[in-house]
Design a protein around this motif. Structure first.
Motif, PDB file in Angstrom:
ATOM      1  N   MET A   1       0.856  -1.200   0.000  1.00 24.29           N
ATOM      2  CA  MET A   1       0.000   0.000   0.000  1.00 24.29           C
ATOM      3  C   MET A   1       0.885   1.241   0.000  1.00 24.29           C
ATOM      4  O   MET A   1       1.800   1.347   0.823  1.00 24.29           O
ATOM      5  CB  MET A   1      -0.884   0.001   1.262  1.00 24.29           C
ATOM      6  N   ASN A   2       0.677   2.188  -0.922  1.00 24.60           N
ATOM      7  CA  ASN A   2       1.546   3.357  -0.931  1.00 24.60           C
ATOM      8  C   ASN A   2       1.214   4.274   0.241  1.00 24.60           C
ATOM      9  O   ASN A   2       0.180   4.156   0.896  1.00 24.60           O
ATOM     10  CB  ASN A   2       1.481   4.102  -2.275  1.00 24.60           C
ATOM     11  N   ILE A   3       2.108   5.218   0.476  1.00 24.14           N
ATOM     12  CA  ILE A   3       2.027   5.998   1.703  1.00 24.14           C
ATOM     13  C   ILE A   3       0.777   6.879   1.743  1.00 24.14           C
ATOM     14  O   ILE A   3       0.176   7.081   2.794  1.00 24.14           O
ATOM     15  CB  ILE A   3       3.311   6.836   1.869  1.00 24.14           C
TER      16      ILE A   3
ATOM     17  N   GLU B   1      11.260  -3.113  15.382  1.00 30.64           N
ATOM     18  CA  GLU B   1      12.202  -3.821  14.514  1.00 30.64           C
ATOM     19  C   GLU B   1      11.465  -4.490  13.354  1.00 30.64           C
ATOM     20  O   GLU B   1      11.939  -4.477  12.213  1.00 30.64           O
ATOM     21  CB  GLU B   1      12.965  -4.855  15.343  1.00 30.64           C
ATOM     22  N   GLU B   2      10.301  -5.059  13.647  1.00 25.69           N
ATOM     23  CA  GLU B   2       9.523  -5.712  12.595  1.00 25.69           C
ATOM     24  C   GLU B   2       8.986  -4.721  11.575  1.00 25.69           C
ATOM     25  O   GLU B   2       8.798  -5.060  10.397  1.00 25.69           O
ATOM     26  CB  GLU B   2       8.359  -6.484  13.227  1.00 25.69           C
ATOM     27  N   ARG B   3       8.728  -3.492  12.006  1.00 25.46           N
ATOM     28  CA  ARG B   3       8.108  -2.489  11.140  1.00 25.46           C
ATOM     29  C   ARG B   3       9.088  -1.410  10.691  1.00 25.46           C
ATOM     30  O   ARG B   3       8.677  -0.312  10.284  1.00 25.46           O
ATOM     31  CB  ARG B   3       6.929  -1.845  11.881  1.00 25.46           C
ATOM     32  N   LYS B   4      10.357  -1.700  10.768  1.00 22.27           N
ATOM     33  CA  LYS B   4      11.347  -0.648  10.531  1.00 22.27           C
ATOM     34  C   LYS B   4      11.246  -0.036   9.144  1.00 22.27           C
ATOM     35  O   LYS B   4      11.512   1.160   8.965  1.00 22.27           O
ATOM     36  CB  LYS B   4      12.757  -1.180  10.781  1.00 22.27           C
ATOM     37  N   GLU B   5      10.845  -0.813   8.136  1.00 19.03           N
ATOM     38  CA  GLU B   5      10.745  -0.260   6.790  1.00 19.03           C
ATOM     39  C   GLU B   5       9.684   0.837   6.715  1.00 19.03           C
ATOM     40  O   GLU B   5       9.845   1.824   5.993  1.00 19.03           O
ATOM     41  CB  GLU B   5      10.467  -1.362   5.770  1.00 19.03           C
ATOM     42  N   GLU B   6       8.590   0.659   7.442  1.00 19.85           N
ATOM     43  CA  GLU B   6       7.558   1.697   7.470  1.00 19.85           C
ATOM     44  C   GLU B   6       8.102   2.972   8.101  1.00 19.85           C
ATOM     45  O   GLU B   6       7.879   4.085   7.596  1.00 19.85           O
ATOM     46  CB  GLU B   6       6.335   1.211   8.250  1.00 19.85           C
ATOM     47  N   PHE B   7       8.839   2.830   9.203  1.00 20.59           N
ATOM     48  CA  PHE B   7       9.424   3.986   9.871  1.00 20.59           C
ATOM     49  C   PHE B   7      10.456   4.657   8.977  1.00 20.59           C
ATOM     50  O   PHE B   7      10.519   5.891   8.907  1.00 20.59           O
ATOM     51  CB  PHE B   7      10.046   3.561  11.196  1.00 20.59           C
TER      52      PHE B   7
ATOM     53  N   GLU C   1       9.103  12.399   5.257  1.00 14.05           N
ATOM     54  CA  GLU C   1       8.609  13.465   6.131  1.00 14.05           C
ATOM     55  C   GLU C   1       9.720  14.415   6.570  1.00 14.05           C
ATOM     56  O   GLU C   1       9.492  15.624   6.696  1.00 14.05           O
ATOM     57  CB  GLU C   1       7.950  12.826   7.364  1.00 14.05           C
ATOM     58  N   SER C   2      10.928  13.902   6.812  1.00  5.37           N
ATOM     59  CA  SER C   2      12.012  14.752   7.313  1.00  5.37           C
ATOM     60  C   SER C   2      13.117  14.994   6.293  1.00  5.37           C
ATOM     61  O   SER C   2      14.076  15.697   6.586  1.00  5.37           O
ATOM     62  CB  SER C   2      12.627  14.130   8.578  1.00  5.37           C
ATOM     63  N   GLY C   3      12.985  14.398   5.092  1.00  3.21           N
ATOM     64  CA  GLY C   3      14.021  14.572   4.085  1.00  3.21           C
ATOM     65  C   GLY C   3      15.267  13.769   4.354  1.00  3.21           C
ATOM     66  O   GLY C   3      16.341  14.063   3.816  1.00  3.21           O
ATOM     67  N   SER C   4      15.157  12.732   5.171  1.00  7.99           N
ATOM     68  CA  SER C   4      16.309  11.885   5.488  1.00  7.99           C
ATOM     69  C   SER C   4      16.725  11.069   4.268  1.00  7.99           C
ATOM     70  O   SER C   4      15.874  10.634   3.486  1.00  7.99           O
ATOM     71  CB  SER C   4      15.956  10.903   6.613  1.00  7.99           C
ATOM     72  N   THR C   5      18.015  10.827   4.118  1.00 11.00           N
ATOM     73  CA  THR C   5      18.449   9.779   3.207  1.00 11.00           C
ATOM     74  C   THR C   5      18.111   8.438   3.851  1.00 11.00           C
ATOM     75  O   THR C   5      17.862   8.359   5.066  1.00 11.00           O
ATOM     76  CB  THR C   5      19.960   9.855   2.960  1.00 11.00           C
ATOM     77  N   ARG C   6      18.131   7.378   3.071  1.00  8.44           N
ATOM     78  CA  ARG C   6      17.863   6.055   3.653  1.00  8.44           C
ATOM     79  C   ARG C   6      18.935   5.681   4.668  1.00  8.44           C
ATOM     80  O   ARG C   6      18.641   5.022   5.666  1.00  8.44           O
ATOM     81  CB  ARG C   6      17.768   4.997   2.556  1.00  8.44           C
ATOM     82  N   PHE C   7      20.165   6.115   4.434  1.00  6.25           N
ATOM     83  CA  PHE C   7      21.230   5.834   5.396  1.00  6.25           C
ATOM     84  C   PHE C   7      20.924   6.488   6.739  1.00  6.25           C
ATOM     85  O   PHE C   7      20.996   5.850   7.785  1.00  6.25           O
ATOM     86  CB  PHE C   7      22.570   6.354   4.859  1.00  6.25           C
ATOM     87  N   LYS C   8      20.555   7.763   6.700  1.00  7.70           N
ATOM     88  CA  LYS C   8      20.242   8.469   7.944  1.00  7.70           C
ATOM     89  C   LYS C   8      19.001   7.878   8.609  1.00  7.70           C
ATOM     90  O   LYS C   8      18.951   7.698   9.829  1.00  7.70           O
ATOM     91  CB  LYS C   8      20.056   9.956   7.669  1.00  7.70           C
ATOM     92  N   ALA C   9      17.980   7.564   7.811  1.00 12.29           N
ATOM     93  CA  ALA C   9      16.762   6.989   8.373  1.00 12.29           C
ATOM     94  C   ALA C   9      17.046   5.640   9.028  1.00 12.29           C
ATOM     95  O   ALA C   9      16.520   5.335  10.102  1.00 12.29           O
ATOM     96  CB  ALA C   9      15.696   6.844   7.296  1.00 12.29           C
ATOM     97  N   GLY C  10      17.892   4.834   8.381  1.00 18.34           N
ATOM     98  CA  GLY C  10      18.259   3.552   8.979  1.00 18.34           C
ATOM     99  C   GLY C  10      19.006   3.729  10.281  1.00 18.34           C
ATOM    100  O   GLY C  10      18.782   2.999  11.257  1.00 18.34           O
ATOM    101  N   PHE C  11      19.897   4.708  10.314  1.00 17.77           N
ATOM    102  CA  PHE C  11      20.614   5.023  11.557  1.00 17.77           C
ATOM    103  C   PHE C  11      19.633   5.417  12.649  1.00 17.77           C
ATOM    104  O   PHE C  11      19.755   5.006  13.807  1.00 17.77           O
ATOM    105  CB  PHE C  11      21.609   6.154  11.291  1.00 17.77           C
ATOM    106  N   GLU C  12      18.636   6.218  12.285  1.00 20.84           N
ATOM    107  CA  GLU C  12      17.685   6.683  13.282  1.00 20.84           C
ATOM    108  C   GLU C  12      16.778   5.559  13.770  1.00 20.84           C
ATOM    109  O   GLU C  12      16.462   5.472  14.964  1.00 20.84           O
ATOM    110  CB  GLU C  12      16.853   7.837  12.730  1.00 20.84           C
ATOM    111  N   VAL C  13      16.345   4.701  12.874  1.00 23.51           N
ATOM    112  CA  VAL C  13      15.500   3.580  13.288  1.00 23.51           C
ATOM    113  C   VAL C  13      16.273   2.644  14.213  1.00 23.51           C
ATOM    114  O   VAL C  13      15.676   1.944  15.043  1.00 23.51           O
ATOM    115  CB  VAL C  13      14.944   2.840  12.062  1.00 23.51           C
ATOM    116  N   ALA C  14      17.591   2.663  14.105  1.00 28.66           N
ATOM    117  CA  ALA C  14      18.396   1.888  15.056  1.00 28.66           C
ATOM    118  C   ALA C  14      18.200   2.385  16.481  1.00 28.66           C
ATOM    119  O   ALA C  14      18.626   1.738  17.440  1.00 28.66           O
ATOM    120  CB  ALA C  14      19.875   1.934  14.673  1.00 28.66           C
ATOM    121  N   SER C  15      17.512   3.537  16.621  1.00 29.69           N
ATOM    122  CA  SER C  15      17.173   4.033  17.955  1.00 29.69           C
ATOM    123  C   SER C  15      16.182   3.122  18.658  1.00 29.69           C
ATOM    124  O   SER C  15      15.852   3.343  19.825  1.00 29.69           O
ATOM    125  CB  SER C  15      16.598   5.450  17.879  1.00 29.69           C
ATOM    126  N   LEU C  16      15.703   2.089  17.940  1.00 29.57           N
ATOM    127  CA  LEU C  16      14.891   1.084  18.627  1.00 29.57           C
ATOM    128  C   LEU C  16      15.651   0.519  19.817  1.00 29.57           C
ATOM    129  O   LEU C  16      15.053  -0.006  20.768  1.00 29.57           O
ATOM    130  CB  LEU C  16      14.488  -0.031  17.669  1.00 29.57           C
TER     131      LEU C  16
END
Length: 489
Positions: free
Chosen positions: A1-3, A86-92, A99-114
């Motif tokens: 489903m698209n965003i 962790e299971e839903r990290k791709e959605e985050f 929403e914030s203009g993050s690159t995927r690298f930065k977004a992945g780093f941030e989701v590691a905040s789990l």
């Protein structure tokens, strides 16, 4: 489903989460716009001051039972939330990118905040007090840590998920309730998505509310008499205002504010490694990071070579839409922020600095910029730019480097690069900064490490699992006698 389709079906579409349910906000609704395109990608509810009263009342009521909930159960809820994230990290990740203009690298780093959730899950079962000596042989004396009560958390748009979790997770784990006010630029990744995690993990209703809103909502939260602590991440100017209000009400307050962070490169540094560190420190997430390397101090003997290498790295970075392209740098969050960045760069060039790279933009995309010849009176030296700009200032000896680095109202992060780690450490010890990194850049964050600034960068409060127990609780002294002692009155 698209965003877009998912957004309209979401529980939070045109709603806020207050007191355990999705409701229309007193502040109406706001479109969340994708920085790269300007398109509206979500419509969320906006809270008003009246919603703060509702959320806090629910939090006060729910917190009493939560504080008495067994530590193992509170730990389980936080662990489960971490597993769900962790299971839903791709959605985050997708929401952070759009929403914030993050690159995927930065977004992945941030989701590691789990990891914040897992670290928080370890807090409830840690020792929560100590036995004290007593002046009476028949009196037991001990100190224990008890929850603050209701914690207000106010977060920025640049790292919306990480900044929310680093305060909300430990606060909840230690028996508090949380009222979260995310920035209205990033309400989904900064709060709305967390509601589902906590609900599914079993967090009781009323303990967590999400109120996107403007300054009036923040003021209502800070000034509410039933909010025992405020955790704020944002600008120094707003932090000072919060500090005045919270201080006047004798509340606990944690302020993590701006920074104009120094990266010192000594003359014996490896130039390739130093310039790579400098590029990452200044350009990561478009430089929209409070711990970005905002000022590069380079020894005169190597300054030209360092600038040449840094400029080459800047020119090789791909800039563009991080959702639709593989890029190293994405968009600036808003037009006013882009205008501020460009103004500071152009003012500095007008004052005598030179552009070694960048200094231009195409729509919301600002090129990574290297400014040479920056001196202490220029705009790029004195201001937190909050953009992908690396101002370079030359020094002749260590004393001058330290003096230049300390010539700022801020004191958040600093770094020193040298082939001699002990020499770099000796320089680092002289820097007035809450964090110092040797042979690295300034933009470093690990969830377990104490994180915070001094001077105008904060009140010395520390985020991180080493200090969270102290941050989100207060000490209570308890004594026990078999029976009341005899007194002379």
């Amino acid at each position: 489903m698209n965003i877009e389709v998912h957004t309209k079906a979401a529980a939070w579409h045109e709603r806020i989460y207050v007191g355990g349910s999705w409701e229309a906000g007193a502040g109406g609704v706001v479109d969340v716009r994708e920085p790269a395109t300007g398109d509206a990608i979500a419509t969320v509810g906006m809270a008003g001051p009246a919603d703060v009263d509702v959320a806090v009342a629910a939090a006060v009521k729910a917190q009493v039972a939560w504080a008495e909930t067994p530590a193992t159960e509170r730990a389980r809820v936080l662990r489960t939330a971490g597993t769900l994230l962790e299971e839903r990290k791709e959605e985050f990740i997708e929401w952070l990118v759009r929403e914030s203009g993050s690159t995927r690298f930065k977004a992945g780093f941030e989701v590691a905040s789990l990891a914040e959730l897992y670290e928080a899950a370890a807090l409830p079962t840690q020792p929560e007090g100590m036995v004290l000596p007593s002046g009476s042989a028949v009196r037991m004396s001990f100190a224990r840590r008890v929850p603050v009560g209701v914690v207000g958390v106010i977060t920025p748009w640049n790292f919306p998920l990480a900044m929310a979790l680093r305060a909300a997770a430990p606060a909840l784990a230690l028996g508090n309730a949380v009222v979260l006010k995310p920035d209205p630029k990033t309400p989904v990744s900064g709060g709305m998505l967390l509601v589902g995690l906590f609900e599914e993990a079993g967090l009781p209703p009323g303990l967590f509310s999400v109120l996107p809103g403007g300054g009036d909502v923040g003021e209502a939260l800070v000034g509410h008499p039933d909010v025992g602590m405020i955790s704020f991440t944002g600008s120094t100017a707003v932090g000072r205002a919060i500090g005045r209000t919270a201080g006047g009400m004798l509340k606990k307050v944690s302020l993590e504010l701006g920074g104009n962070n120094a990266l010192i490169v000594l003359e014996d540094a490896d130039l390739d490694k130093a310039s790579a560190a400098g590029a990452f420190g200044s350009f990561f997430h478009q430089g929209q990071v409070c711990i970005a390397s905002g000022r590069h101090f380079v020894h005169r003997k190597i300054a030209d070579q360092y600038i040449e290498r840094l400029a080459a790295r800047a020119n090789n970075i791909v800039v563009g839409d991080p959702f639709r392209q593989d890029v190293g740098i994405g968009p600036i969050i808003s037009a006013p922020q882009l205008a501020k960045i460009d103004r500071l760069v152009q003012e500095s060039v007008g004052a005598g600095a030179s552009l070694a790279a960048g200094g231009t933009h195409d729509g919301p995309f600002y090129r990574p910029t290297v400014l040479a010849g920056v001196t202490s009176g220029m705009s790029a030296f004195t201001n937190e730019i909050f953009g992908p700009v690396a101002p370079v200032t030359v020094f002749d000896d260590e004393d001058e480097a330290v003096a230049l680095a300390n010539d700022t109202e801020y004191g958040l992060s600093a770094a020193v690069i040298s082939r001699s780690p002990m020499r770099a450490l000796a320089v680092g010890r002289r820097l007035k900064s809450g964090m110092v990194h040797i042979n690295d850049q300034t933009a470093i964050y690990e969830v377990h490490a104490p994180f915070g600034g001094v001077k105008s960068s904060g009140n010395g409060a520390r985020h991180g699992s080493l200090t969270n127990h102290e941050e989100y609780t207060v000490l209570q002294w308890v004594t026990i006698n078999d029976e009341p002692p005899a007194y002379p009155f």
